[in-house]
Write a protein that holds these residues in place. Structure first.
Motif, PDB file in Angstrom:
ATOM      1  N   UNK B 425      66.545  57.220  23.785  1.00 38.08           N
ATOM      2  CA  UNK B 425      67.408  55.734  23.896  1.00 38.08           C
ATOM      3  C   UNK B 425      67.629  55.036  22.753  1.00 38.08           C
ATOM      4  N   UNK B 426      65.771  54.168  22.318  1.00 34.12           N
ATOM      5  CA  UNK B 426      66.160  53.504  21.753  1.00 34.12           C
ATOM      6  C   UNK B 426      65.738  53.606  20.187  1.00 34.12           C
ATOM      7  N   UNK B 427      65.474  55.243  20.076  1.00 36.97           N
ATOM      8  CA  UNK B 427      66.333  55.048  18.484  1.00 36.97           C
ATOM      9  C   UNK B 427      68.181  55.339  18.361  1.00 36.97           C
ATOM     10  N   UNK B 428      68.514  55.699  18.734  1.00 32.37           N
ATOM     11  CA  UNK B 428      70.303  55.815  19.085  1.00 32.37           C
ATOM     12  C   UNK B 428      70.356  53.994  19.578  1.00 32.37           C
ATOM     13  N   UNK B 429      70.072  52.971  20.090  1.00 25.25           N
ATOM     14  CA  UNK B 429      70.455  51.512  20.413  1.00 25.25           C
ATOM     15  C   UNK B 429      70.102  51.122  18.894  1.00 25.25           C
ATOM     16  N   UNK B 430      68.985  51.406  18.227  1.00 26.82           N
ATOM     17  CA  UNK B 430      68.522  50.818  16.958  1.00 26.82           C
ATOM     18  C   UNK B 430      69.363  50.641  15.699  1.00 26.82           C
ATOM     19  N   UNK B 431      69.643  52.292  15.684  1.00 26.06           N
ATOM     20  CA  UNK B 431      70.439  52.903  15.004  1.00 26.06           C
ATOM     21  C   UNK B 431      72.080  52.587  14.758  1.00 26.06           C
ATOM     22  N   UNK B 432      72.594  52.581  15.989  1.00 24.00           N
ATOM     23  CA  UNK B 432      73.986  52.033  16.437  1.00 24.00           C
ATOM     24  C   UNK B 432      73.613  50.384  15.928  1.00 24.00           C
ATOM     25  N   UNK B 433      72.586  48.984  16.332  1.00 21.77           N
ATOM     26  CA  UNK B 433      72.608  48.062  15.691  1.00 21.77           C
ATOM     27  C   UNK B 433      72.834  47.888  14.836  1.00 21.77           C
TER      28      UNK B 433
END
Ligand SMILES: Cc1cc2nc3c(=O)[nH]c(=O)nc-3n(C[C@H](O)[C@H](O)[C@H](O)COP(=O)(O)OP(=O)(O)OC[C@H]3O[C@@H](n4cnc5c(N)ncnc54)[C@H](O)[C@@H]3O)c2cc1C
Ligand code: FES
Lengths: 83, 497
Positions: B425-433
């Motif tokens: 989840x953290x990786x997906x959030x970082x990538x989307x941001x």
């Protein structure tokens, strides 16, 4: 060396090797999924007590991690369905 | 006499117990497993194939050394606290556990009070989400290993093993030993990374005892193909696994278009690394360091954490394998019992630990997760397995603070408490941001996004109100030792959450 252990799963008697976990006995009997989640069936995922995918009801007690609980002769296992 | 509590009975915890006892301390060791040994020495006499065990004589010696210790197995420690100094008796560390069969309704409360604690809670697999990974037949690599070792079974007849790191090799061997066909081992890292990482000194990788040669031998003997720069990008099937799509991965682990091919199999074992079980250390107030690629308990050369009397050893401090865990455990145990750093009894362990730390850094360089993996997700891929939250739902709310995103989507709020999906989840959030920042305004937002993606301070998803699952009824039991001064103590906040 190890003897057998018999447990009841949904009214069917299955046997495994003494010392196996409930997940081990279920898998040994050819079952790979035994819990209904929001999206389909689940069985073991992490195998070490972390993910809670493998929960079953054991002798009336809900929410037992099948991968952590050792099977005991006569255990009654019921499937769990997520509401 | 100094009283040392040890949380975890894997290689690190057992070595800590042995050392603390040898240095004259009283020792209480707690582990939630029915048997001691942790992940490395998971076993059951009569079921475990001895070819899957390594260094078992060491394990037996460690167990033998515990005679003078108080040992609780089947003890799920759900709370670990440092109480304020000055109250005299019993020591400042308080561990609370319930002891009995896993998740039973009638477990017995145990409270351990000690002067020092060694946190040796280990790690669990980190399996990255893949479309189709909720199908029955997909497990972590560690689950495949645990089921083979502990129960002598495999989930499928034809298993595909995929992910990253040397651990995939013993998993393939164990599957073969319980009679499964391993249709391939797919390692995401490419030759370049491997060459910089462990290829220069491969013998350091899996112990000096020739383990690596043994695993490579097993691959050859069982005709198991080993592919590098390759990974599972989709699992196929309707009610259960029927096959998997593998593709070549570039250096950032992005699938290379046009390289996909279908492999027929009925089980997939995924392991992209390990993630430490940090919650006990965090509850004790210890500092953790790192980012979404990996966070670990901060320790100094004496295995001391940032909290007084709290030591940490093994995979909670870095992923270095069983030899590193044993050495760190010994150092922590000696120091917790009061020995000085230059005591000759520490010398061997210090040498091994320093060598293994260097190895751990090389392993991370070779096999560490690369950010391109998110490219194999679809918007409707389930990321949070407990709550069935999709990648799309998480990415859509990437701009709001992590806590609000979790409440809105329920990602990471299910029974596993984000242990399974947290890093993803953290990786997906970082990538989307990051991609929003590229298409949007300032580049400065990217840095902010990376910091923010860690969520509540440095600990992200790793703070948990309870260390182990307990039933509400068990929390209501009096769990204090039966001395009057302790009887009226209030519950730590958050434990009834
Ligand atoms: C599933 C799995 C299988 C593995 N198999 C192998 C293998 O075959 N070969 C290999 O080289 N490496 C293996 N590894 C890697 C392995 O983690 C390390 O090599 C080694 O076991 C690390 O030792 P440790 O003492 O740090 O942690 P661990 O061995 O993980 O021990 C930690 C212990 O802490 C206990 N614990 C954690 N939290 C609590 C709590 N709240 N209450 C009570 N007890 C708690 C756990 O029950 C566990 O026994 C495996 C890892 C995993 C996750
Ligand atoms: S399979 Fe993950 S908790 Fe049992």
């Amino acid at each position: 060396m190890s003897g057998t252990v018999r447990i009841v799963v949904d009214d069917e008697l299955i046997s495994g090797r003494d010392g196996q976990t409930i997940a081990g006995v279920l898998i040994g009997s050819g079952r790979i999924a035994w819990r209904t989640a929001q999206h389909g069936e689940r069985g073991v995922f992490c195998g070490i007590g972390v993910c809670h995918d493998c929960l079953v009801t054991v002798n009336g007690v809900e929410g037992v991690r099948a991968c952590q609980r050792r099977a005991v002769e006569g255990d009654r296992i019921e499937r769990e369905v997520r509401s | 006499m100094t009283h040392v509590a040890i949380l975890g009975g894997g290689p690190a915890g057992l070595a800590a117990a042995q050392a603390a006892l040898a240095a004259g301390a009283a020792v209480t060791l707690l582990d939630e497993g029915g048997r001691l040994g942790g992940q490395f020495w998971r076993h059951h006499a009569g079921i475990t194939d001895p070819r899957m065990q390594h260094g078992f004589e060491r394990f037996e010696r460690l167990l033998g050394s515990l005679e003078r210790a108080e040992v609780h197995s089947g003890a799920a420690v759900w709370s670990a606290e440092l109480r304020d100094g000055g109250d005299g008796g019993g020591g400042r560390i308080v561990l609370r556990a319930v002891v009995g069969d896993a998740d039973a309704a009638d477990r017995r409360p145990v409270v351990v009070q000690a002067d020092a604690v060694v946190v040796a809670t280990g790690a669990h697999d980190l399996a990255l989400p893949v479309p189709g990974w909720t199908l029955p037949g997909v497990t972590t690599a560690g689950a495949a290993q645990a089921l083979a070792k502990r129960d002598g079974v495999s989930v499928g007849r034809r298993t595909l093993v995929a992910g990253a790191g040397p651990f995939l090799l013993p998993v393939a061997q164990s599957l073969a030993l319980v009679g499964a066909t391993v249709v391939g081992v797919h390692e995401a890292s490419r030759t370049g990374a491997l060459a910089r990482g462990w290829l220069p000194k491969p013998w350091e990788l899996l112990g000096k005892s020739g383990e690596l040669a043994e695993y490579v031998g097993a691959l050859v003997r069982h005709r198991i193909p080993y592919r590098i720069g390759s990974g599972v990008v989709r699992v196929l099937g309707v009610e259960r696994v029927e096959g998997a799509v593998v593709a070549q991965l570039d250096t950032q682990w992005r699938p290379v278009p046009g390289t996909e091919r279908v492999i027929e199999c009925d089980a997939v074992a995924l392991g992209h690394g390990f993630t430490p079980r940090l919650e006990a250390a965090i509850m004790l107030g210890c500092e953790v360091e790192g980012d979404r690629r990996g966070r670990f308990v901060v320790v100094d050369d004496a295995q001391r954490t940032t909290m007084p009397g709290v030591f940490a050893a093994g995979e909670v401090t870095g992923i270095g394998g069983a030899d590193a865990a044993l050495a760190e455990g010994a150092i922590a145990g000696f120091r917790a019992a009061g020995l000085a750093q230059d005591d000759p009894r520490l010398r061997d362990a210090l040498r091994v630990r320093d060598r293994m730390r260097r190895l751990a850094r090389r392993l991370e360089r070779a096999h560490g997760i690369r950010p391109g993996w998110t490219a194999w997700l679809d918007d409707d891929t389930i990321v949070c397995r407990c709550e069935a939250v999709t990648k799309g739902a998480i990415a859509e709310r990437a701009e709001v603070p992590l806590r609000a995103m979790r409440l809105a989507t329920r990602a990471g709020l299910g029974p596993c408490q984000a242990r399974t999906c947290g890093r993803a989840v953290e990786a997906i959030v970082a990538e989307a941001r990051a991609s929003a920042a590229v298409t949007g305004a300032a580049g400065e937002a990217v840095g902010g996004a990376n910091a923010g993606a860690q969520g509540d301070g440095a600990v992200g998803f790793d703070r948990r109100p309870l260390l182990a699952p307990v039933r509400l009824g068990e929390l209501a039991e009096p769990t204090e030792p039966a001395s009057d001064e302790n009887r009226n103590e209030a519950w730590p906040s958050g434990c009834s959450a």
